[in-house]
Design a protein around this motif. Structure first.
Motif, short mmCIF file in Angstrom:
data_model
loop_
_atom_site.label_atom_id
_atom_site.label_comp_id
_atom_site.label_asym_id
_atom_site.label_seq_id
_atom_site.Cartn_x
_atom_site.Cartn_y
_atom_site.Cartn_z
N GLU A 217 9.82 8.32 -19.16
CA GLU A 217 9.64 9.77 -19.31
C GLU A 217 9.05 10.40 -18.04
OE1 GLU A 217 9.12 12.38 -22.17
OE2 GLU A 217 9.10 11.09 -23.94
N HIS A 218 9.30 11.68 -17.90
CA HIS A 218 8.73 12.48 -16.81
C HIS A 218 8.46 13.86 -17.42
CE1 HIS A 218 7.81 14.08 -12.99
NE2 HIS A 218 8.83 13.66 -12.29
N PRO A 219 7.41 13.94 -18.27
CA PRO A 219 7.25 15.15 -19.07
C PRO A 219 7.06 16.44 -18.28
CG PRO A 219 5.35 13.66 -19.33
CD PRO A 219 6.40 12.91 -18.59
N SER B 1 17.39 7.41 -15.73
CA SER B 1 16.66 8.64 -15.46
C SER B 1 15.61 9.00 -16.51
CB SER B 1 17.65 9.81 -15.33
OG SER B 1 16.94 11.01 -15.20
N ARG B 2 14.34 8.98 -16.09
CA ARG B 2 13.26 9.46 -16.97
C ARG B 2 13.33 10.97 -17.12
NH1 ARG B 2 9.39 6.93 -12.47
NH2 ARG B 2 9.68 8.42 -10.78
N VAL B 3 13.89 11.65 -16.11
CA VAL B 3 14.05 13.11 -16.20
C VAL B 3 15.01 13.44 -17.34
CG1 VAL B 3 14.91 15.16 -14.98
CG2 VAL B 3 13.62 13.41 -13.73
N ALA B 4 16.12 12.69 -17.41
CA ALA B 4 17.09 12.93 -18.48
C ALA B 4 16.45 12.69 -19.84
CB ALA B 4 18.30 12.01 -18.30
N HIS C 149 18.61 20.46 -10.40
CA HIS C 149 18.48 19.08 -9.91
C HIS C 149 16.98 18.80 -9.75
CE1 HIS C 149 18.85 15.46 -7.54
NE2 HIS C 149 20.17 15.52 -7.52
N PRO C 150 16.50 17.66 -10.23
CA PRO C 150 15.05 17.42 -10.13
C PRO C 150 14.59 17.04 -8.72
CG PRO C 150 16.14 15.52 -11.12
CD PRO C 150 17.20 16.57 -10.94
N GLY C 151 15.56 16.73 -7.82
CA GLY C 151 15.20 16.26 -6.50
C GLY C 151 14.69 14.83 -6.56
N PRO C 152 14.83 14.05 -5.50
CA PRO C 152 15.51 14.40 -4.25
C PRO C 152 17.03 14.36 -4.40
CG PRO C 152 14.68 12.12 -4.19
CD PRO C 152 14.23 12.69 -5.48
N ILE C 153 17.70 15.30 -3.70
CA ILE C 153 19.17 15.39 -3.77
C ILE C 153 19.78 14.41 -2.79
CG2 ILE C 153 21.15 16.89 -3.29
CD1 ILE C 153 19.36 19.29 -3.87
N ILE D 147 -0.74 9.85 -13.32
CA ILE D 147 -0.26 8.50 -13.01
C ILE D 147 1.26 8.42 -12.89
CG2 ILE D 147 -0.14 6.10 -13.85
CD1 ILE D 147 -2.84 6.50 -15.14
N ARG D 148 1.72 7.85 -11.77
CA ARG D 148 3.15 7.49 -11.65
C ARG D 148 3.21 5.99 -11.43
NH1 ARG D 148 7.88 10.32 -8.26
NH2 ARG D 148 7.71 11.65 -10.09
N HIS D 149 4.10 5.33 -12.17
CA HIS D 149 4.20 3.87 -12.08
C HIS D 149 5.63 3.45 -12.38
CE1 HIS D 149 3.15 -0.36 -12.57
NE2 HIS D 149 1.96 -0.07 -12.04
N LEU E 93 21.85 14.77 -11.76
CA LEU E 93 20.86 13.72 -11.47
C LEU E 93 21.26 12.92 -10.24
CD1 LEU E 93 20.51 12.29 -15.09
CD2 LEU E 93 18.98 13.93 -13.98
N ARG E 94 20.25 12.35 -9.61
CA ARG E 94 20.45 11.45 -8.48
C ARG E 94 20.85 10.08 -8.99
NH1 ARG E 94 16.84 7.89 -5.80
NH2 ARG E 94 15.33 8.26 -7.46
N LEU E 95 21.67 9.38 -8.21
CA LEU E 95 21.93 7.97 -8.51
C LEU E 95 20.68 7.19 -8.13
CD1 LEU E 95 25.51 7.48 -7.02
CD2 LEU E 95 24.89 7.58 -9.44
N GLN E 96 20.05 6.53 -9.10
CA GLN E 96 18.74 5.91 -8.84
C GLN E 96 18.92 4.45 -8.45
OE1 GLN E 96 15.70 7.41 -11.41
NE2 GLN E 96 16.97 9.17 -11.85
N HIS E 97 19.32 4.27 -7.18
CA HIS E 97 19.63 2.93 -6.68
C HIS E 97 18.46 1.96 -6.87
CE1 HIS E 97 23.34 4.22 -4.96
NE2 HIS E 97 22.74 5.27 -4.47
N1 ASP Z 1 12.02 12.94 -8.87
C1 ASP Z 1 12.57 12.50 -10.12
C2 ASP Z 1 11.82 11.29 -10.65
O1 ASP Z 1 10.82 10.92 -10.08
C3 ASP Z 1 14.04 12.28 -10.06
C4 ASP Z 1 14.53 11.28 -9.06
O2 ASP Z 1 13.75 10.57 -8.43
O3 ASP Z 1 15.76 11.21 -8.91
O4 ASP Z 1 12.24 10.72 -11.63
#
Ligand code: ASP
Length: 321
Positions: free
Chosen positions: A135-137, A168-171, A262-266, A107-109, A222-226
């Motif tokens: 989180e993004h385990p 950032s859930r990745v962070a 980098h987790p992508g997308p760059i 699940i992604r939400h 990390l990407r800037l998550q606009h």
């Molecule tokens: N792909 C990663 C995420 O879904 C990072 C990102 O979108 O910047 O959190």
């Protein structure tokens, strides 16, 4: 060790030995991805449903490839192609899918905690493929595997996480994981993108990327998550690239064996210059390759856990006699 969890919802709740066990299991799955016939019967007869209510390229593809390489049957729904556009709630959608007896939901939400709410209402295993800013385990596990592959260990390393940590859930998942595994984490970015709770998570904070770069064994960018930002957190993308972007000039101060991740997308030219993204320190595509093995391991480990089936209905009981 036996992995006894029904779900994988976050890194925060995992013990260091569980993380180590998932990484070791992932390492053993890597070899399958290099065979000419990339398929084993491990999850034959199991049903995996991907429920992605936010965009995804790597995570969705990688979970799907992982499940298929383990011989599971996979199905996928996305927001635009589901009855959500007709007004059905997320929970109703899941209850209906649950009635089709899947074994795993991935699940992604956009709402933090959405997979947790589903996990307590289904006997299927639930894997969190990214919930809001929480989180993004599986990403953190593939990041830790990639670092371990290149450095041989995680403990004692200095990992600098650069950029938009606030959204950032990745962070967050990496901070829980890396600190549990004995790494030192530095969070670096503009004050507006560094959350106040970082220090309570065992992370040291800096706002000067040029001071952080020489100390780091790993630079996780990390990407800037606009999509999660309210207005006014940054003066402009150009300013951001100037003060925080990694480029060849900045990399001259880095350790000679530093890893760029980098987790992508760059966003090329913003947080990473193309020369650095594609340069000699970059392990970004190794992360993607490891993603498949890590997701195979997660699906395999959750697939081994005995599930408590909901009580049989009278019709089911009759049919089973
Ligand atoms: N792909 C990663 C995420 O879904 C990072 C990102 O979108 O910047 O959190």
């Amino acid at each position: 060790m036996h992995f006894k969890r029904k779900d994988l919802l976050g890194i925060q709740e995992l013990r260091a030995e569980e993380i180590e066990f998932i990484l070791d299991t992932s390492a053993s799955f890597k070899e399958i991805n290099h065979r000419s016939i990339k398929k084993v019967p491990t999850l034959r007869g199991k049903t995996v449903i991907h429920v992605f209510y936010e965009p995804s390229t790597r995570t969705r593809m990688s979970f799907d490839i992982a499940a298929k390489r383990l011989s599971a049957d996979t199905y996928s729904i996305t927001t635009s192609a589901s009855s959500m556009v007709k007004g059905e709630t997320f929970l109703d959608t899941i209850k209906n899918l649950e009635a089709m007896k899947p074994d795993v939901f991935v699940i992604r939400h956009s709402a933090s905690g959405a997979p947790h709410r589903i996990a307590s209402r289904t006997s299927a295993a639930v894997i969190n493929a990214g919930d809001g800013m929480h989180e993004h385990p599986s990403q953190a596990l593939l990041d830790m595997l990639t670092i371990r592959d290149h450095k041989g260990h995680l403990d004692g390393l200095t990992v600098a996480i650069l950029g938009d940590i606030a959204h950032s859930r990745v962070a967050r998942s990496n901070i829980w994981g890396l600190t549990k595994m004995g790494a030192r984490v530095i969070g670096c970015g503009p004050p507006t993108l560094i959350p106040a709770e970082l220090e309570t998570m065992g992370v040291s904070v800096s706002h000067r990327v040029d001071e952080v770069i020489p100390k780091a064994d790993v630079l996780m960018v990390l990407r800037l998550q606009h999509e999660r930002m309210s207005q006014g957190l940054l003066p402009s993308l150009r300013e951001y690239a100037k003060w925080f972007g990694l480029n060849d000039r900045r990399m001259r101060k880095a350790k000679k064996d530093v890893l760029i991740m980098h987790p992508g997308p760059i966003n090329r030219g913003v947080e990473l210059s193309p020369e650095v993204a594609d340069g000699p320190y970059s392990v970004i595509l190794d992360q993607v390759t490891n993603g498949v093995a890590v997701r195979m391991a997660i699906l395999y480990l959750l697939g081994q856990v005995e599930r408590q089936e909901p009580a049989m209905s009278v019709t089911e009981a009759r049919l089973s006699v």
